[in-house]
Scaffold this active site. Structure first.
Site, PDB file in Angstrom:
ATOM      1  N   GLU A  50       0.818  -1.215   0.000  1.00 40.10           N
ATOM      2  CA  GLU A  50       0.000   0.000   0.000  1.00 40.10           C
ATOM      3  C   GLU A  50       0.855   1.269   0.000  1.00 40.10           C
ATOM      4  O   GLU A  50       0.449   2.300  -0.534  1.00 40.10           O
ATOM      5  CB  GLU A  50      -0.956   0.027   1.202  1.00 40.10           C
ATOM      6  CG  GLU A  50      -2.121  -0.941   1.089  1.00 40.10           C
ATOM      7  CD  GLU A  50      -1.817  -2.316   1.682  1.00 40.10           C
ATOM      8  OE1 GLU A  50      -0.644  -2.575   2.026  1.00 40.10           O
ATOM      9  OE2 GLU A  50      -2.756  -3.130   1.791  1.00 40.10           O
ATOM     10  N   PHE A 112     -11.685  -7.037  13.653  1.00 46.79           N
ATOM     11  CA  PHE A 112     -10.586  -7.525  12.822  1.00 46.79           C
ATOM     12  C   PHE A 112     -10.226  -6.481  11.761  1.00 46.79           C
ATOM     13  O   PHE A 112     -11.095  -5.940  11.094  1.00 46.79           O
ATOM     14  CB  PHE A 112     -10.995  -8.839  12.146  1.00 46.79           C
ATOM     15  CG  PHE A 112      -9.953  -9.353  11.189  1.00 46.79           C
ATOM     16  CD1 PHE A 112      -8.708  -9.755  11.663  1.00 46.79           C
ATOM     17  CD2 PHE A 112     -10.196  -9.402   9.836  1.00 46.79           C
ATOM     18  CE1 PHE A 112      -7.734 -10.212  10.794  1.00 46.79           C
ATOM     19  CE2 PHE A 112      -9.216  -9.865   8.951  1.00 46.79           C
ATOM     20  CZ  PHE A 112      -7.987 -10.266   9.438  1.00 46.79           C
ATOM     21  N   GLN A 113      -8.958  -6.204  11.625  1.00 45.10           N
ATOM     22  CA  GLN A 113      -8.439  -5.201  10.688  1.00 45.10           C
ATOM     23  C   GLN A 113      -9.089  -3.832  10.877  1.00 45.10           C
ATOM     24  O   GLN A 113      -9.370  -3.123   9.917  1.00 45.10           O
ATOM     25  CB  GLN A 113      -8.583  -5.684   9.235  1.00 45.10           C
ATOM     26  CG  GLN A 113      -7.662  -6.871   8.942  1.00 45.10           C
ATOM     27  CD  GLN A 113      -7.466  -7.155   7.478  1.00 45.10           C
ATOM     28  OE1 GLN A 113      -8.357  -6.928   6.669  1.00 45.10           O
ATOM     29  NE2 GLN A 113      -6.299  -7.659   7.118  1.00 45.10           N
ATOM     30  N   LYS A 162     -17.685  -0.536   5.623  1.00 52.42           N
ATOM     31  CA  LYS A 162     -18.181  -1.524   4.676  1.00 52.42           C
ATOM     32  C   LYS A 162     -19.676  -1.342   4.382  1.00 52.42           C
ATOM     33  O   LYS A 162     -20.113  -1.438   3.238  1.00 52.42           O
ATOM     34  CB  LYS A 162     -17.914  -2.928   5.213  1.00 52.42           C
ATOM     35  CG  LYS A 162     -18.235  -3.986   4.189  1.00 52.42           C
ATOM     36  CD  LYS A 162     -17.784  -5.353   4.610  1.00 52.42           C
ATOM     37  CE  LYS A 162     -18.075  -6.323   3.461  1.00 52.42           C
ATOM     38  NZ  LYS A 162     -17.690  -7.686   3.794  1.00 52.42           N
ATOM     39  N   MET A 476      24.423   9.090   2.849  1.00 50.34           N
ATOM     40  CA  MET A 476      24.328  10.400   3.486  1.00 50.34           C
ATOM     41  C   MET A 476      24.586  10.293   4.990  1.00 50.34           C
ATOM     42  O   MET A 476      25.268  11.141   5.570  1.00 50.34           O
ATOM     43  CB  MET A 476      22.945  11.019   3.224  1.00 50.34           C
ATOM     44  CG  MET A 476      22.825  12.458   3.692  1.00 50.34           C
ATOM     45  SD  MET A 476      24.064  13.544   2.954  1.00 50.34           S
ATOM     46  CE  MET A 476      23.150  14.227   1.576  1.00 50.34           C
TER      47      MET A 476
END
Lengths: 577, 162
Positions: A50, A112-113, A162, A476
């Site tokens: 993602e 969940f999630q 949802k 760096m």
């Protein structure tokens, strides 16, 4: 007729003119993906992470000027977007990110999630929404695109439970957007504009400092006109590269921590500094109390919070850069000043500084210097490529040794400094500009932060080129350790793992390697000739090479360190490869 | 300098955390904050007391204005206005001091809103100075606890708020 929330969403995206979405599916966004399955007008590009999706949407937005769009699922899908959103927020990139959310009934139950992504992204978005009622969906999407792309652009997140996307409602498209708390100022105050024109006319040693705002507002033409008419030398910030042609005789390149000697000198010696679409970031100003000590400062920006945040300002002009510059130009043209005569000695002084200490490096016949690779990419691409970068030395060399003559040819995470940005951004840029040459200038550290997106590039047959300046170190940080931590290279050595050529091949991409300077040009030429696949170019470069000039943290920007000044005994550490 | 800032916001969930998050995220200081609905129920009014020099307060008002859900910001520093705060103070004076304490509360136009065998709870309303003075005066009587609403402010009639 009632349609589902998912259908409403896709209909809204079509009306916003969205052609490409970057995303990753998951449980609570299945409905949306199901609608996309039959969709002909919108293409979804499946990334492999993602974070890659958000950076790709960001690269797409920066390269095209359109708003980038992402769809991800709830919980980890949403939290994985945070770095990308913060990157876009710092650099004012218009994005709309849709995250799935658990059904409204379950919100707050640690389902969940589930993650409170609206809470998590509140400080790194321009605005965000949780849609609780399907009847608010179309209006929310409309508002989000409006907010993301107007004023000072930025990312907007919409959290979609949802049940909102599975439920049904009538589709109502709001033709007008009106948000009473959101009214950006687009036109500068007339009095301020006259004052600005007067200050420009009176000044003997003016400098224009142009930033990302010039590119965002599409004001490169106006900026060039102002600089040319009033004969004002221009330096750009990292974000402003391409806002003014880098090869123009009035260009002084970039200023700041790794800016050019002459740009920093000019700012410190100027009697007038015109900041255009900039926010006076600490990497640009160095020690603020010693910044541009002799200059009056005009600051033009659309975001009032940028003004007087970091430095004192004598004349603030709030407005869209393009409009303000046009208005200033009107007044300047009427003045019919004898600019050439007035500026002659100042421009001569700047030329002298340019000759005194130009950007340079020492070419070596045996070992590849990273600057040489960047120069060759510039030469072979004739300065026409879209260059993306990662963060660190690769980014600074790409800023210094490639000249950007047009806007939207330079894509780099300036504000947040996100390693792993460049490669997915290049994928997004390539999708936005199918025919153009897109090159990610990377380091061996940064490229590994989103290397999984090779799969995305291969599957979509995107000919993105990645030039890895492989020095076996987090360069760096190593540079700072060498200069300020007595060469104690704590955890910066990467041991040249993995073999990038093999990695590329494993993914179905092309892998090329150059070990000697003579191999650099053939490798670049071969890479540029490949049109159907991504290419990794593994350049084994001198690990000792450092980015110069350098302004140490806390110093004034004319207190620069140069290469030749620090001659130290030979390093004990062995070079890798 | 201490500033009282009133912030007109959309009456939506999450707005309070946008405002408070802005203060904490940017290192601004909140001394008190009070929120309530206005006559227009779609709008709430926050009164925030904060401290900072001119540059900081300028940033605070600009940053507040930048929030999409913020409709209007007024810094009362240069506006003729009335400020009030309410405090409930639970005090436990000794037996001999009770009448003296009650007299003191009366002078300050405090109201006894609860009393028990050991304590009195006084409600007192006023501006900063009055409340500070009252707290100092009753301290010797033994303050058990006190709770304050945070300041609210309103402009006087005919004053233009910019």
């Amino acid at each position: 007729m009632k349609i589902s929330g998912a259908e409403i969403l896709i209909e809204c995206l079509k009306r916003e003119g969205v052609k490409h979405i970057f995303g990753y599916p998951g449980g609570v966004v299945l409905n949306i993906f199901d609608v996309l399955y039959d969709e002909k007008d919108i293409e979804l590009i499946l990334t492999r992470h993602e974070q890659g999706a958000v950076h790709a949407a960001d690269g797409y937005a920066r390269a095209s000027g359109k708003t980038g769009v992402c769809i991800v699922t709830s919980g980890p899908g949403a939290t994985n977007t945070v770095t990308g959103i913060a990157t876009a927020s710092m650099d004012s990139v218009p994005l709309v990110v849709f995250s799935g959310q658990v059904p409204t009934m379950l919100i707050g139950n640690d389902a969940f999630q589930e993650a409170d992504i609206v809470g998590i992204t509140r400080p790194c978005t321009k605005h965000n929404y949780l849609v609780k009622d399907i009847n608010d969906l179309a209006r929310t999407v409309r508002e989000a695109f409006h907010i993301a792309s107007t004023g000072r652009p930025g990312p907007v997140l919409i959290d979609l439970p949802k049940d909102v996307t599975t439920g049904t409602a009538e589709f109502k498209w709001p033709e007008q957007v009106s948000i009473r708390g959101y009214n950006p100022t687009y036109h500068g105050n007339k009095w301020m504009i006259r004052q600005a024109a007067q200050m420009i006319a009176k000044s003997k040693k003016p400098v224009i400092m142009a930033g990302g705002g010039v590119i965002l507002s599409g004001a490169a033409k106006e900026l060039r006109e102002l600089a040319e008419i009033a004969e004002i030398p221009v330096t750009t910030t990292l974000m402003g590269l391409g806002g003014f042609p880098g090869s123009h005789k009035l260009s002084m390149g970039m200023l700041g921590m790794h800016g050019t000697y002459y740009a920093n000198k000019a700012v410190q010696d100027a009697d007038l500094l015109i900041g255009i679409g900039v926010r006076f970031d600490d990497r640009v100003t160095g020690r603020t109390s010693a910044f541009a000590p002799g200059a009056k400062i005009i600051h033009i920006d659309i975001d009032p919070t940028s003004i007087r945040k970091n430095v004192r300002v004598d004349l603030p002009v709030v407005g869209d850069v393009k409009n303000v510059l046009r208005d200033i130009l009107k007044v300047i043209r009427e003045q019919k000043g004898q600019w050439e005569a007035v500026r002659k000695s100042w421009l001569k002084q700047i030329d002298a500084w340019k000759k005194e200490k130009p950007l340079s490096y020492t070419f070596d016949k045996k070992i590849i210097k990273p600057e040489f690779v960047v120069e060759k990419i510039y030469e072979i691409s004739k300065g026409k490529a879209v260059i993306c970068t990662e963060v660190g030395q690769n980014q600074m060399w790409a800023a210094q040794f490639y000249k950007y003559d047009e806007p939207r040819k330079w894509l780099s995470s300036g504000g947040l400094g996100t390693m792993g940005y460049g490669f997915p951004a290049a994928i997004g840029a390539q999708i936005a500009c199918p025919g153009k040459l897109v090159v990610d200038i990377a380091g061996d550290g940064s490229i590994q932060m989103n290397i999984q997106e090779l799969a995305t590039a291969v599957v979509n047959r995107l000919p993105v080129k990645v030039a890895i300046l492989n020095n076996g170190y987090l360069g760096m940080v190593r540079q700072w350790q060498e200069l300020f931590f007595r060469e104690r290279y704590s955890h910066t050595r990467l041991d040249t793992v993995p073999d990038f050529v093999k990695v590329a091949e494993a993914y179905g991409a092309v892998g090329l390697r150059a070990v000697k300077p003579s191999e650099v040009e053939p490798v670049i030429r071969e890479a540029f000739s490949i049109k159907d696949r991504p290419v990794f170019m593994d350049f084994i470069v001198d690990w000792r090479e450092k980015v110069f000039p350098m302004v140490p943290a806390g110093a004034a920007i004319d207190e620069m360190i140069f290469d030749e000044e620090e001659k130290k005994p030979a390093k004990k550490l062995k070079a890798v490869k | 300098m201490r500033h009282t800032i009133s912030v007109l916001v959309e009456n939506k969930f999450g707005v309070l955390s946008r405002v408070s998050g802005l203060f904490s995220g940017r290192g601004f200081n909140i001394e008190s904050l009070s929120v309530g609905e206005t006559i227009d129920r779609s709008v709430s009014l926050m009164t925030i007391v904060t401290t900072g020099d001119d540059q900081i307060v300028e940033q605070i008002t600009k940053q507040l204005n930048k929030l999409i859900d913020v409709i209007k910001v007024v810094d009362f520093m240069d506006v003729d206005h009335v400020e009030r705060e309410m405090v409930l103070i639970k005090v436990a004076p000794r037996k001999n001091d009770k009448s003296e304490f009650l007299k003191l509360a009366e002078i300050f136009r405090g109201r006894i809103v609860d009393s028990g065998p050991a304590t009195f709870t006084v409600e007192i309303t006023g501006d900063e100075k009055k409340i500070a003075a009252f707290i100092e005066l009753v301290r010797p009587y033994g303050i058990k606890e006190f709770v304050r609403t945070g300041k609210v402010a309103i402009a006087r009639e005919g004053v233009k708020k910019t």
